[in-house]
Design a protein around this motif. Structure first.
Motif, short mmCIF file in Angstrom:
data_model
loop_
_atom_site.label_atom_id
_atom_site.label_comp_id
_atom_site.label_asym_id
_atom_site.label_seq_id
_atom_site.Cartn_x
_atom_site.Cartn_y
_atom_site.Cartn_z
N ASN A 492 52.70 -4.30 -10.77
CA ASN A 492 54.00 -3.73 -11.68
C ASN A 492 54.52 -5.05 -12.14
O ASN A 492 54.66 -6.30 -11.40
N TYR A 493 55.28 -5.13 -13.29
CA TYR A 493 56.27 -6.51 -13.74
C TYR A 493 57.07 -5.70 -14.78
O TYR A 493 56.92 -4.81 -15.19
N PHE A 494 58.25 -6.40 -14.68
CA PHE A 494 59.41 -5.75 -15.44
C PHE A 494 59.61 -6.44 -16.77
O PHE A 494 59.42 -7.70 -17.07
N VAL A 495 59.73 -5.33 -17.66
CA VAL A 495 60.13 -5.82 -19.11
C VAL A 495 61.38 -5.19 -19.38
O VAL A 495 61.72 -3.99 -19.11
N PHE A 496 62.13 -5.63 -20.24
CA PHE A 496 63.25 -5.06 -21.21
C PHE A 496 62.86 -4.11 -22.32
O PHE A 496 61.99 -4.28 -22.89
N PRO A 497 63.50 -3.16 -22.51
CA PRO A 497 63.13 -2.29 -23.57
C PRO A 497 63.25 -2.82 -24.96
O PRO A 497 62.32 -2.89 -25.76
N ASN A 498 64.07 -3.92 -24.92
CA ASN A 498 64.27 -4.86 -26.27
C ASN A 498 63.06 -5.73 -26.10
O ASN A 498 62.69 -6.35 -25.29
N ASN A 499 62.32 -5.91 -27.49
CA ASN A 499 61.19 -6.62 -27.52
C ASN A 499 59.96 -6.28 -26.44
O ASN A 499 59.46 -7.27 -26.00
N TYR A 500 59.88 -4.99 -26.14
CA TYR A 500 58.96 -4.60 -25.27
C TYR A 500 57.41 -5.10 -25.56
O TYR A 500 56.86 -5.63 -24.51
N ASN A 501 57.03 -4.72 -26.73
CA ASN A 501 55.68 -5.08 -26.89
C ASN A 501 55.38 -6.64 -26.93
O ASN A 501 54.25 -6.98 -26.61
N GLN A 502 56.38 -7.33 -27.42
CA GLN A 502 56.31 -8.72 -27.41
C GLN A 502 56.17 -9.15 -25.94
O GLN A 502 55.32 -10.09 -25.75
N PHE A 503 56.93 -8.68 -25.16
CA PHE A 503 56.75 -9.31 -23.49
C PHE A 503 55.62 -8.73 -23.06
O PHE A 503 54.79 -9.44 -22.08
N VAL A 504 55.16 -7.43 -23.37
CA VAL A 504 53.78 -6.83 -22.74
C VAL A 504 52.58 -7.71 -23.22
O VAL A 504 51.65 -8.02 -22.48
N LYS A 505 52.78 -7.81 -24.41
CA LYS A 505 51.41 -8.91 -25.09
C LYS A 505 51.56 -10.30 -24.25
O LYS A 505 50.60 -10.94 -24.22
N ARG A 506 52.84 -11.00 -24.01
CA ARG A 506 52.77 -12.15 -23.46
C ARG A 506 52.39 -12.27 -21.87
O ARG A 506 51.71 -13.23 -21.52
N TYR A 507 52.68 -11.09 -21.09
CA TYR A 507 52.73 -11.39 -19.86
C TYR A 507 51.50 -10.32 -19.09
O TYR A 507 51.16 -10.26 -17.67
N ASN A 508 51.28 -9.21 -19.84
CA ASN A 508 50.05 -8.33 -19.31
C ASN A 508 48.72 -9.12 -19.00
O ASN A 508 48.27 -10.01 -19.73
N ASN A 509 48.26 -8.88 -17.86
CA ASN A 509 46.95 -9.46 -17.48
C ASN A 509 47.00 -11.06 -17.08
O ASN A 509 46.00 -11.96 -17.26
N THR A 510 48.63 -11.60 -16.83
CA THR A 510 48.72 -12.74 -16.47
C THR A 510 48.97 -13.12 -14.99
O THR A 510 49.37 -11.86 -14.28
N PHE A 511 48.94 -14.17 -14.39
CA PHE A 511 48.89 -14.27 -12.75
C PHE A 511 50.52 -14.67 -12.64
O PHE A 511 51.10 -15.55 -13.04
N GLN A 512 51.19 -13.77 -11.98
CA GLN A 512 52.55 -13.83 -11.59
C GLN A 512 52.83 -13.78 -10.19
O GLN A 512 51.93 -13.34 -9.20
N HIS A 513 54.12 -14.13 -9.68
CA HIS A 513 54.36 -13.93 -8.21
C HIS A 513 55.83 -13.52 -7.96
O HIS A 513 56.66 -13.53 -8.80
N GLY A 514 56.33 -13.27 -6.85
CA GLY A 514 57.64 -13.00 -6.68
C GLY A 514 57.82 -11.35 -6.00
O GLY A 514 58.80 -10.88 -5.53
N GLY A 515 56.62 -10.74 -6.00
CA GLY A 515 56.60 -9.40 -5.83
C GLY A 515 55.94 -8.88 -4.20
O GLY A 515 55.80 -9.85 -3.45
#
Length: 531
Positions: A492-515
């Motif tokens: 999972n990764y967190f996104v805000f409702p505002n600009n939801y689609n923009q953030f999903v396009k940017r972060y989906n299927n990217t390598f992340q850490h912190g969780g």
């Protein structure tokens, strides 16, 4: 072997296993060998000179070449070099009566696949050809068979896991399969392994969320986390007067290390164990804990002023790592030893380190932080070109393997090897491919990470994340009252409702850490001793 049905008759048809070109100026004496290969299903073309062999090679689709070294006219070595200029990857088996070492060296330098000494028998030739033409297929079949035979028992192993050590072993086994499956061209099997990994990761999440506080409160299991990196691996050596090198590869995962380490086995005896990162599994928390030898709450209580300075601005997050290292050495009565700290965040600095590495030869403890893998992961989310290159986990591993084979880092290791001292390579955390966006509501001053959040009044469904209602019980400091730590689970990764689609396009299927995931939390700790 296959079967063909025609007018009620069943006719046995041998499948073509590949086309072999055999060049020998005494080819007429090798008819029995050629017939044997043909009986085994190979299409064999013959030539009695290097010139003829080259002409056939140019005209036909050749999978493998058997090449006699001592031919009249253009000899085997000359033919080999001429063919390799056209198709460098073509496999060639050199066959000769000559056992002189210089000839073997020249043939090997010309990248032959095998070297056979005459006389050779048909079975010997068949095995050599099969090993080259069908090696990958045979290995793939064996890997698949082995995996399927252990599938059920492995599932049971994850059901029965009771300790962090159990999970280290499970994750190690999974990473072994993942690296092996890079060679297996079977979508169904790959999907089966992926499903097994995701199912196992969910069980690990449940274990970690339930047991994390207990693991930190127990003096024995507490030592299985990254703050004990130096204590577990180098402090005793330093106290005994030995020198050491600690290399922290930011964002390195176990599957990546398994592939990387293959490049180093010829030079080092490698012993790989595991430790757990802390949560949030980020550079700020985990790497500062490695250098300080303290959990975040302990570091805050030990030096509140420094901690507040560190969190003031992002550029300060890991600015004081050498200071933290010196303090840890002092607490372990090692004030007297010489130490140095180097962080490499660019190719140019890496090349500079290559030139200057021997300036650190007499340092008792040298610590090197390498940011290549972390930069690669973050750059992928910003670069369309990198997204094209790093399409999946396997391509990510391949890029990292290629890097260690050809980069400044390998040159540095080659020099350090000459110093004849222990090297410890580890990571502060790994990464996970973010796949499931989770809507989150919070005040504007919440932290920016997509796998964890720190702030007030954060709202998200509990099934998607761990909410730390009492941070101090997780060895995390409370900087402001009513502040929550929220850690994402699974992918999972967190996104805000505002600009939801923009953030999903940017972060989906990217390598992340912190969780919380095996890929982020279970990190390799490898001890390298020069051979």
């Amino acid at each position: 072997m296959g079967w063909y049905f025609c007018s009620g008759f069943k006719i046995e048809v041998m499948e073509n296993r590949g086309t072999i070109l055999w060049a020998d100026d005494e080819i007429d004496y090798l008819k029995s060998h050629i017939l044997y290969l043909q009986d085994k299903g190979y299409n064999v073309l013959s030539a009695n000179s290097g010139e003829d062999a080259y002409d056939i090679f140019i005209k036909e689709n050749i999978d493998l070449i058997l090449l006699d070294e001592m031919m009249t006219g253009m000899d085997g070595i000359e033919t080999l070099k001429k063919i390799k200029k056209v198709q460098p990857e073509i496999p060639i088996i050199m066959i000769t009566k000559n056992e002189e070492e210089w000839l073997m060296e020249e043939a090997i330098a010309s990248q032959i696949s095998n070297y056979l000494i005459k006389p050779v028998n048909p079975t010997q030739i068949f095995i050599a050809c099969k090993n080259i033409l069908e090696k990958v297929e045979i290995q793939s079949e064996h890997i698949a068979k082995d995996f399927l035979s252990k599938y059920q028992s492995f599932n049971q192993k994850s059901e029965d896991a009771k300790s962090l050590q159990d999970w280290f072993e499970i994750y190690n086994d999974l990473c072994e399969w993942i690296v092996k499956f890079d060679k297996v061209d079977d979508v169904n099997l790959s999907n089966l392994l992926d499903e097994q990994f995701q199912d196992t990761d969910k069980k690990f999440n449940q274990f970690f969320i339930t047991e994390y506080k207990n693991l930190l409160s127990d003096n024995k299991t507490k030592q299985m986390f990254t703050p004990y990196t130096l204590k577990n691996n180098l402090i005793d050596d330093l106290k005994n007067g030995n020198k050491g090198v600690l290399i922290i590869m930011d964002c390195l995962r176990a599957d990546q290390w398994k592939l990387m380490s293959r490049s180093l086995f010829s030079d080092y005896k490698i012993d790989t164990k595991y430790q757990s990162s802390i949560i949030p599994s980020t550079t700020f928390y985990s790497r500062n804990s490695i250098f300080s030898g303290l959990f975040p709450l302990e570091l805050y209580n030990h030096n509140e002023g420094l901690y507040n300075e560190m969190i003031k601005i992002e550029s300060n997050y890991n600015k004081f790592e050498h200071d933290l290292l010196r303090e840890q050495l002092s607490r372990n009565n090692l004030d007297h030893i010489s130490n140095n700290y180097v962080k490499v965040s660019s190719y140019e600095y890496g090349k500079m380190l290559t030139k200057n590495i021997n300036n650190f030869k007499n340092i008792d403890l040298l610590c090197i932080v390498v940011n290549f893998i972390d930069i690669l992961a973050h750059s992928r989310s910003e670069s369309g070109v990198l997204k094209e290159v790093l399409t999946d986990e396997a391509s990510y591993r391949d890029i990292i393997y290629s890097w260690i084979e050809n980069s400044w880092f390998r040159e540095v290791l080659n020099e350090i090897k000459k110093w004849q001292r222990k090297i410890v390579i580890t990571s502060d955390h790994g990464s996970v491919m973010a796949k499931k966006p989770i809507r989150l509501k919070a005040y504007k001053d919440v932290s920016p990470g997509v796998r964890y959040k720190i702030g007030k009044n954060i709202k998200v469904k509990d099934k998607y994340a761990l909410r730390m209602e009492n941070p101090e019980s997780y060895m995390l400091p409370i900087i402001e009252n009513n502040e929550d730590y929220l850690i994402a689970c699974d992918n999972n990764y967190f996104v805000f409702p505002n600009n939801y689609n923009q953030f999903v396009k940017r972060y989906n299927n990217t390598f992340q850490h912190g969780g919380i995931s095996m890929n982020e939390l279970i990190v390799p700790v490898a001890t390298l001793n020069p051979k």
